[in-house]
Design a protein around this motif. Structure first.
Motif, PDB file in Angstrom:
ATOM      1  N   ALA A  75       1.090  -1.167   0.024  1.00 18.22           N
ATOM      2  CA  ALA A  75      -0.021  -0.096  -0.026  1.00 18.22           C
ATOM      3  C   ALA A  75       0.901   1.366   0.090  1.00 18.22           C
ATOM      4  CB  ALA A  75      -0.941   0.003   1.202  1.00 18.22           C
ATOM      5  N   ARG A  76       1.800   1.350   0.752  1.00 17.85           N
ATOM      6  CA  ARG A  76       2.849   2.214   0.711  1.00 17.85           C
ATOM      7  C   ARG A  76       3.435   2.573  -0.411  1.00 17.85           C
ATOM      8  NH1 ARG A  76       7.681   3.829   5.179  1.00 17.85           N
ATOM      9  NH2 ARG A  76       8.450   5.541   3.890  1.00 17.85           N
ATOM     10  N   ARG A  77       4.041   1.331  -1.331  1.00 18.92           N
ATOM     11  CA  ARG A  77       4.347   1.570  -2.716  1.00 18.92           C
ATOM     12  C   ARG A  77       3.427   2.286  -3.383  1.00 18.92           C
ATOM     13  NH1 ARG A  77       7.365  -4.339  -3.350  1.00 18.92           N
ATOM     14  NH2 ARG A  77       9.078  -3.912  -1.753  1.00 18.92           N
ATOM     15  N   LEU A  78       2.277   1.973  -3.615  1.00 13.44           N
ATOM     16  CA  LEU A  78       1.144   2.562  -4.285  1.00 13.44           C
ATOM     17  C   LEU A  78       1.297   4.287  -3.846  1.00 13.44           C
ATOM     18  CD1 LEU A  78      -0.999   2.582  -6.432  1.00 13.44           C
ATOM     19  CD2 LEU A  78      -2.330   1.825  -4.490  1.00 13.44           C
ATOM     20  N   ILE A  79       0.923   4.534  -2.808  1.00 11.44           N
ATOM     21  CA  ILE A  79       0.898   5.849  -2.262  1.00 11.44           C
ATOM     22  C   ILE A  79       2.124   6.438  -2.709  1.00 11.44           C
ATOM     23  CG2 ILE A  79       1.030   7.294  -0.339  1.00 11.44           C
ATOM     24  CD1 ILE A  79      -0.907   5.130   1.017  1.00 11.44           C
ATOM     25  N   GLY A 116       0.954  -6.185  -4.011  1.00  9.57           N
ATOM     26  CA  GLY A 116       1.554  -5.479  -5.014  1.00  9.57           C
ATOM     27  C   GLY A 116       1.347  -5.795  -6.471  1.00  9.57           C
ATOM     28  N   ALA A 117       0.562  -6.770  -6.844  1.00 11.92           N
ATOM     29  CA  ALA A 117       0.287  -7.307  -8.012  1.00 11.92           C
ATOM     30  C   ALA A 117      -0.730  -6.099  -8.665  1.00 11.92           C
ATOM     31  CB  ALA A 117      -0.573  -8.555  -8.136  1.00 11.92           C
ATOM     32  N   VAL A 118      -0.224  -5.805  -9.978  1.00 12.34           N
ATOM     33  CA  VAL A 118      -0.817  -4.813 -10.771  1.00 12.34           C
ATOM     34  C   VAL A 118      -1.530  -5.606 -11.866  1.00 12.34           C
ATOM     35  CG1 VAL A 118      -0.579  -2.691 -12.269  1.00 12.34           C
ATOM     36  CG2 VAL A 118       0.851  -3.332 -10.350  1.00 12.34           C
ATOM     37  N   HIS A 119      -2.958  -5.423 -12.220  1.00 13.71           N
ATOM     38  CA  HIS A 119      -3.760  -5.922 -13.315  1.00 13.71           C
ATOM     39  C   HIS A 119      -4.012  -4.783 -14.173  1.00 13.71           C
ATOM     40  CE1 HIS A 119      -3.981  -9.688 -11.512  1.00 13.71           C
ATOM     41  NE2 HIS A 119      -4.036  -9.181 -10.358  1.00 13.71           N
ATOM     42  N   SER A 164       5.141   0.541  -8.613  1.00 15.73           N
ATOM     43  CA  SER A 164       6.482   0.026  -8.901  1.00 15.73           C
ATOM     44  C   SER A 164       7.685   0.887  -8.538  1.00 15.73           C
ATOM     45  CB  SER A 164       6.583   0.009 -10.485  1.00 15.73           C
ATOM     46  OG  SER A 164       6.310   1.328 -11.175  1.00 15.73           O
ATOM     47  N   THR A 165       7.605   1.893  -8.471  1.00 14.65           N
ATOM     48  CA  THR A 165       8.733   2.874  -7.886  1.00 14.65           C
ATOM     49  C   THR A 165       8.290   4.166  -7.309  1.00 14.65           C
ATOM     50  OG1 THR A 165      10.531   4.098  -8.747  1.00 14.65           O
ATOM     51  CG2 THR A 165       8.848   4.406 -10.356  1.00 14.65           C
ATOM     52  N   LYS A 166       9.173   4.769  -6.533  1.00 13.34           N
ATOM     53  CA  LYS A 166       8.685   5.897  -5.823  1.00 13.34           C
ATOM     54  C   LYS A 166       8.820   7.167  -6.777  1.00 13.34           C
ATOM     55  CE  LYS A 166       9.916   8.307  -1.470  1.00 13.34           C
ATOM     56  NZ  LYS A 166      10.736   8.388  -0.419  1.00 13.34           N
TER      57      LYS A 166
END
Length: 122
Positions: free
Chosen positions: A4-8, A77-80, A118-120
């Motif tokens: 969740a933090r990675r997404l944010i 962390g999966a992305v669809h 995927s990245t900050k």
């Protein structure tokens, strides 16, 4: 919580505002509640779906004519990738799996954001 933090962190943070007006109709209650936020300029939106129910989003709240749409699983962390869609008003989205907790990510296709989580973002 790490996913969740990675997404944010993968989208501009300081310009993010809560915006329940993105949700068309009832946002639900309790475990059926849908929570929305977007960039103040309208370049992206996050819509958190706690339950396996379709959600209708008012795309007119976003600034782009074409949007990149993804479902993000904050547990893994999966992305669809949903694909590119035209910004033509209300649009219904259905979470992809048989378990709760998905975040719908809608990006301005021209903003060239990285894949969700995927990245900050700098």
């Amino acid at each position: 919580m790490q996913y969740a933090r990675r997404l944010i962190e993968s989208r501009p943070f300081l310009s993010r505002i809560p915006d329940q007006s993105l949700i068309v109709g009832d946002a639900g209650e309790g475990s059926y509640h849908v929570q929305a936020a977007r960039d103040a300029e309208g370049s992206y939106a996050f819509v958190y779906c706690a339950a396996m129910k379709p959600v209708t989003v008012d795309l007119s709240k976003l600034s782009a004519d074409v949007l990149d749409a993804h479902w993000y699983d904050p547990r893994t962390g999966a992305v669809h990738r949903i694909g590119r869609i035209k910004n033509e008003g209300p649009c219904e989205f259905t979470p992809p799996r048989l378990w709760p907790d998905w975040v719908l990510v809608l990006d301005d296709a021209g903003a060239n954001y990285p894949a969700p989580g995927s990245t900050k973002y700098d």
